[in-house]
Design a protein around this motif. Sequence first.
Motif, PDB file in Angstrom:
ATOM      1  N   SER A 157       0.836  -1.198   0.000  1.00 53.05           N
ATOM      2  CA  SER A 157       0.000   0.000   0.000  1.00 53.05           C
ATOM      3  C   SER A 157       0.870   1.246   0.000  1.00 53.05           C
ATOM      4  O   SER A 157       1.936   1.267   0.637  1.00 53.05           O
ATOM      5  CB  SER A 157      -0.900   0.009   1.244  1.00 53.05           C
ATOM      6  OG  SER A 157      -1.569   1.249   1.367  1.00 53.05           O
ATOM      7  N   LEU A 159      -0.018   3.903   1.480  1.00 50.56           N
ATOM      8  CA  LEU A 159      -0.346   4.612   2.713  1.00 50.56           C
ATOM      9  C   LEU A 159       0.818   4.569   3.693  1.00 50.56           C
ATOM     10  O   LEU A 159       1.619   3.622   3.705  1.00 50.56           O
ATOM     11  CB  LEU A 159      -1.586   3.997   3.358  1.00 50.56           C
ATOM     12  CG  LEU A 159      -2.884   4.082   2.557  1.00 50.56           C
ATOM     13  CD1 LEU A 159      -3.999   3.311   3.280  1.00 50.56           C
ATOM     14  CD2 LEU A 159      -3.306   5.522   2.320  1.00 50.56           C
ATOM     15  N   GLU A 163      -1.219   5.810   8.767  1.00 54.44           N
ATOM     16  CA  GLU A 163      -2.522   5.635   8.127  1.00 54.44           C
ATOM     17  C   GLU A 163      -2.967   4.175   8.175  1.00 54.44           C
ATOM     18  O   GLU A 163      -4.128   3.874   8.465  1.00 54.44           O
ATOM     19  CB  GLU A 163      -2.452   6.130   6.685  1.00 54.44           C
ATOM     20  CG  GLU A 163      -2.340   7.643   6.569  1.00 54.44           C
ATOM     21  CD  GLU A 163      -2.068   8.103   5.155  1.00 54.44           C
ATOM     22  OE1 GLU A 163      -2.604   9.161   4.769  1.00 54.44           O
ATOM     23  OE2 GLU A 163      -1.309   7.405   4.424  1.00 54.44           O
ATOM     24  N   TYR A 171     -11.518  -1.727  11.742  1.00 54.57           N
ATOM     25  CA  TYR A 171     -12.092  -2.106  10.451  1.00 54.57           C
ATOM     26  C   TYR A 171     -12.363  -3.601  10.351  1.00 54.57           C
ATOM     27  O   TYR A 171     -13.347  -4.014   9.719  1.00 54.57           O
ATOM     28  CB  TYR A 171     -11.178  -1.654   9.301  1.00 54.57           C
ATOM     29  CG  TYR A 171     -11.305  -0.183   8.981  1.00 54.57           C
ATOM     30  CD1 TYR A 171     -11.917   0.242   7.808  1.00 54.57           C
ATOM     31  CD2 TYR A 171     -10.824   0.788   9.850  1.00 54.57           C
ATOM     32  CE1 TYR A 171     -12.036   1.600   7.502  1.00 54.57           C
ATOM     33  CE2 TYR A 171     -10.935   2.142   9.565  1.00 54.57           C
ATOM     34  CZ  TYR A 171     -11.542   2.542   8.389  1.00 54.57           C
ATOM     35  OH  TYR A 171     -11.667   3.882   8.109  1.00 54.57           O
ATOM     36  N   GLN A 204     -17.884   3.222   5.832  1.00 54.33           N
ATOM     37  CA  GLN A 204     -17.174   2.973   4.574  1.00 54.33           C
ATOM     38  C   GLN A 204     -17.430   1.562   4.047  1.00 54.33           C
ATOM     39  O   GLN A 204     -17.635   1.361   2.843  1.00 54.33           O
ATOM     40  CB  GLN A 204     -15.684   3.195   4.769  1.00 54.33           C
ATOM     41  CG  GLN A 204     -15.319   4.638   5.069  1.00 54.33           C
ATOM     42  CD  GLN A 204     -13.828   4.874   4.932  1.00 54.33           C
ATOM     43  OE1 GLN A 204     -13.259   4.775   3.857  1.00 54.33           O
ATOM     44  NE2 GLN A 204     -13.189   5.175   6.051  1.00 54.33           N
ATOM     45  N   LEU A 228     -17.941  11.734   4.502  1.00 58.59           N
ATOM     46  CA  LEU A 228     -17.465  10.360   4.406  1.00 58.59           C
ATOM     47  C   LEU A 228     -18.377   9.515   3.537  1.00 58.59           C
ATOM     48  O   LEU A 228     -17.973   8.450   3.064  1.00 58.59           O
ATOM     49  CB  LEU A 228     -17.356   9.758   5.818  1.00 58.59           C
ATOM     50  CG  LEU A 228     -16.634   8.424   5.981  1.00 58.59           C
ATOM     51  CD1 LEU A 228     -15.195   8.513   5.465  1.00 58.59           C
ATOM     52  CD2 LEU A 228     -16.641   7.992   7.438  1.00 58.59           C
ATOM     53  N   GLY A 325      -7.856   0.002  -2.024  1.00 61.26           N
ATOM     54  CA  GLY A 325      -8.188   1.406  -1.844  1.00 61.26           C
ATOM     55  C   GLY A 325      -9.662   1.699  -1.681  1.00 61.26           C
ATOM     56  O   GLY A 325     -10.099   2.851  -1.848  1.00 61.26           O
ATOM     57  N   VAL A 327     -11.314   1.711   1.061  1.00 60.22           N
ATOM     58  CA  VAL A 327     -11.547   2.437   2.306  1.00 60.22           C
ATOM     59  C   VAL A 327     -10.465   3.495   2.490  1.00 60.22           C
ATOM     60  O   VAL A 327      -9.326   3.325   2.044  1.00 60.22           O
ATOM     61  CB  VAL A 327     -11.578   1.490   3.524  1.00 60.22           C
ATOM     62  CG1 VAL A 327     -12.830   0.648   3.526  1.00 60.22           C
ATOM     63  CG2 VAL A 327     -10.331   0.612   3.576  1.00 60.22           C
ATOM     64  N   THR A 328     -10.844   4.580   3.145  1.00 64.22           N
ATOM     65  CA  THR A 328      -9.943   5.707   3.360  1.00 64.22           C
ATOM     66  C   THR A 328      -9.549   5.779   4.832  1.00 64.22           C
ATOM     67  O   THR A 328     -10.428   5.761   5.703  1.00 64.22           O
ATOM     68  CB  THR A 328     -10.630   7.027   2.966  1.00 64.22           C
ATOM     69  OG1 THR A 328     -11.005   6.963   1.589  1.00 64.22           O
ATOM     70  CG2 THR A 328      -9.702   8.211   3.196  1.00 64.22           C
ATOM     71  N   PRO A 329      -8.251   5.852   5.131  1.00 66.00           N
ATOM     72  CA  PRO A 329      -7.858   5.965   6.540  1.00 66.00           C
ATOM     73  C   PRO A 329      -8.255   7.321   7.099  1.00 66.00           C
ATOM     74  O   PRO A 329      -8.017   8.361   6.466  1.00 66.00           O
ATOM     75  CB  PRO A 329      -6.334   5.813   6.483  1.00 66.00           C
ATOM     76  CG  PRO A 329      -5.950   6.289   5.111  1.00 66.00           C
ATOM     77  CD  PRO A 329      -7.092   5.875   4.220  1.00 66.00           C
ATOM     78  N   LEU A 330      -8.878   7.313   8.269  1.00 64.29           N
ATOM     79  CA  LEU A 330      -9.275   8.557   8.920  1.00 64.29           C
ATOM     80  C   LEU A 330      -8.336   8.796  10.099  1.00 64.29           C
ATOM     81  O   LEU A 330      -8.650   8.501  11.254  1.00 64.29           O
ATOM     82  CB  LEU A 330     -10.725   8.485   9.382  1.00 64.29           C
ATOM     83  CG  LEU A 330     -11.762   8.354   8.267  1.00 64.29           C
ATOM     84  CD1 LEU A 330     -13.166   8.343   8.849  1.00 64.29           C
ATOM     85  CD2 LEU A 330     -11.620   9.452   7.237  1.00 64.29           C
TER      86      LEU A 330
END
Length: 360
Positions: A157, A159, A163, A171, A204, A228, A325, A327-330
């Motif tokens: 990844s 990220l 992240e 998750y 998500q 979101l 990709g 999901v987006t890390p918050l």
Amino acid sequence: MRAVVLTGHGGLDKLVSTDELATPTPQAGEVLVRVGACGLNNTEVNTRTGWYDSVVESSVSEELGVHGRDDGAASSWNQASVHFPRIQGAAVVGRIAAVGHGADRARIGERVLVDPSVRDEDLPPRAQLVEYLGSERDGGFAEYVAVPSINAHVVDSPLSDAELATFPCSYDTAEEMLERAGLSKGETIAITGAAGGVGTALIQLALARGAHVIAIAGAAKESRLRELGAHDFVPRDSGVLREEVEELVGERGVDVVADVVGGAMFDTVLKMLRRGGRYTTAGAIGGPTTKIDLRDLIYKDLEMYGITNPTALTFTRLVEIVQTGLVTPLLEEAFPLSELRTAQERLLKRTHVGKYVIVP
């Protein structure tokens, strides 16, 4: 190595920084991971304060989280006492630095996302969890941690480590909740505690399944949760929570409720469900004890699922989701290891959206 050690059940004063611990030696079948980052989760506060003990009936308030309890509460999630000193931290990302006997030396250097659940595969499927990282065995609030090789999943990844550290625990728990409830495309799901780590993960992952999402959280979080992707938002303290949800979906009700709040909200969210609906829970930040009208459960033919920890298959699926990709890390904020107490104080204020992370 440097680490923060939990010296006993209690308040934040039980978290002690040290740079004099021996680096762990990986045992047979284990790998040694140099920690790049480790996410914060409610489970660390719950374990430290003794909240898992059956004598505890209150929520994990800011007061409790900072100062601890004085009634001897001491159980962990599996009803066994945690042994001290203990290094906490369940959500580990890093690189393999060494391997124990029987583990593949070719794994040295791999970047990995660590499944925090150590399982005994000889036990029944829902009872395989025997140790949890940071609870029954040392975790990632340190420079190094030893874990079974099978728990260290290669991750490819772009990220950052910080992240990626937002994903484990939150998750995989959320994905297990949705998988167990069988959420499918076109269904409507109401998510309580939607601004927290598990809540934002649920949003998500539910969207990725093609569901219609109703987020329930503090009013100040509405704009960020709509950004979101939440289709609808209902403030948790409206006083007419059920009525506001019914305005959105009608008296028929929602298909699934994913609940991490519990407490006084529990009876209300059951009444939101349609006949044949499903309730899935993995937390009780609003309090562990509640009431239930059994007529809702019986005469609406509801299904209920309690999630302690995800299956190995669910974690494997999560790694695949992260790599694609979807999901987006918050990442709300990253703290150095020396500021773990500060990070937990911030977590307890519940003013954030997403995750706090520790970077050794």
